[in-house]
Write an enzyme that holds these catalytic residues in place. Sequence first.
Site, PDB file in Angstrom:
ATOM      1  CE  LYS A  91      -4.490  -1.409   1.639  1.00  0.00           C
ATOM      2  NZ  LYS A  91      -4.289  -2.833   2.018  1.00  0.00           N
ATOM      3  CD  GLU A 113     -11.300   5.486   1.848  1.00  0.00           C
ATOM      4  OE1 GLU A 113     -10.661   4.491   1.497  1.00  0.00           O
ATOM      5  OE2 GLU A 113     -11.339   6.537   1.186  1.00  0.00           O
ATOM      6  CB  SER A 414      -0.256  -8.198  -1.011  1.00  0.00           C
ATOM      7  OG  SER A 414      -1.060  -8.996  -0.154  1.00  0.00           O
TER       8      SER A 414
HETATM    9  C1  LIG Z   1      -5.124  -3.856   1.692  1.00  0.00           C
HETATM   10  C2  LIG Z   1      -4.416  -5.108   1.422  1.00  0.00           C
HETATM   11  C3  LIG Z   1      -4.816  -5.975   0.380  1.00  0.00           C
HETATM   12  C4  LIG Z   1      -6.032  -5.743  -0.476  1.00  0.00           C
HETATM   13  O1  LIG Z   1      -5.992  -4.590  -1.243  1.00  0.00           O
HETATM   14  P1  LIG Z   1      -5.752  -4.619  -2.819  1.00  0.00           P
HETATM   15  O2  LIG Z   1      -6.052  -3.226  -3.234  1.00  0.00           O
HETATM   16  O3  LIG Z   1      -6.692  -5.614  -3.405  1.00  0.00           O
HETATM   17  O4  LIG Z   1      -4.353  -4.999  -3.041  1.00  0.00           O
HETATM   18  C5  LIG Z   1      -4.067  -7.117   0.151  1.00  0.00           C
HETATM   19  N1  LIG Z   1      -3.001  -7.417   0.901  1.00  0.00           N
HETATM   20  C6  LIG Z   1      -2.596  -6.631   1.924  1.00  0.00           C
HETATM   21  C7  LIG Z   1      -1.407  -7.031   2.722  1.00  0.00           C
HETATM   22  C8  LIG Z   1      -3.284  -5.447   2.219  1.00  0.00           C
HETATM   23  O5  LIG Z   1      -2.884  -4.666   3.232  1.00  0.00           O
END
Ligand SMILES: *Cc1c(COP(=O)(O)O)cnc(C)c1O
Length: 432
Positions: A91, A113, A414
Amino acid sequence: MTQQLPDPNGKFGPYGGRYVPETLMPALDDLIEAYEEFREDPSFRAEFEHLLHTYVGRPTPLTYARRLSEHLAGAQIYLKREDLAHTGAHKINNALGQALLAKRMGKQRVIAETGAGQHGVATATACALLGLQCVVYMGAIDMARQQPNVDRMRLLGAEVRSVDSGTKTLKDAVNEAIRDWVTNVRDTYYIIGSALGPHPYPLICREFQSVIGREAREQMLTQAGRLPDEVIACVGGGSNAIGIFHAFLHDPVRLVGVEAGGYGLNTGKHAARLAIPDLGFAIADSGNEQSNIETPNGKAENLNSTIHNPKSKVGVFQGMRTMVLQNDDGQIAETHSVSAGLDYAGVGPEHVYLRDLNRVEYTAATDDAALAAFHTLCRLEGIIPALESSHAVAEAIRRAPALPRNSILLINLSGRGDKDLNTVMKHAQRTG
Ligand SMILES: *Cc1c(COP(=O)(O)O)cnc(C)c1O
């Protein structure tokens, strides 16, 4: 394919666009203009790349998961390590890019938000770094659930405003943020945390996140000598997925998005907007049958006929035209996932288009499958993944054994799972 999209109206085929109050149209026009100016501006790009390198820690590594690959005895598995980015997830790439854009546009104040608090923390971080005032809207219920992230945002100098309207969760926080933006649009920049919302946000977010795929593609070529056969990413709003997919769109590489299957796609408790159960897609679950449950009189009943199952339909939601989980009256449905980051009724419009084109395949992993994958990655690789990312790992675990040994699966990891320890420990207690 979609490299040239969205079109000038922000459309990906029939999806996307701008559905906002008239008062916000000039602000979106300004944003488009500023974005187009700065995306070509060498000094903006150099500053962003410098910060990605010296502050975020990019490029993030590509890790060969040797023990997991051996365990599954099929495809070789590689992990793109967004968990190692500053603040522990992808993010920050988007939050930092947009905060930089805000600064270049001369805006002194940033609003955002947040649901689980991850985007709020990333935004507060970027604002502290760049010296911008930061206000984060968060539902009162979410604030209680995610106290450590509220503390983090405050430590980073952000003001966290509690939202007490509606269900006191993410969509109410979005409404408050939009209200603030309408009122303060002259000096305020609104950072949206995923590849969604009105045009140009899905485009801007994709561009700032596409560094993930550019790096991963190059790293695959140097480390494995070739491209992966499949790339797998979890899909909440869709930003980490679109970020890694984009570099591979024109390659002979299968792309797989994994949504939150919750208790199962037939239970009404999930957040699968694209993986449609009626089409009979196989989904990753841990093996226990979830679509039939025992009723008090002992008969197994199909949940389809007894439980209110939300339907995913095209609708206009939070500024865009996209697939939205809704009930029969067209009200936004309540979604469920063990991972807060995937628990959302809408999805980024580009994903809907990629699904229509059959370029990306969308599937879902249940809570149980994600939790099992979480533990597997901990024990076999020494990596504690975010529960969101664990959905992508679950799908890889489902697919790998059937694939030849010389094939390669690339998972976008992610984020890291430190934030999820409470949830995981609670589930571990329940299941012994
Ligand atoms: C917020 C988040 C997501 C989901 O958000 P996307 O916009 O779909 O990437 C996925 N993995 C993690 C670790 C997150 O913090």
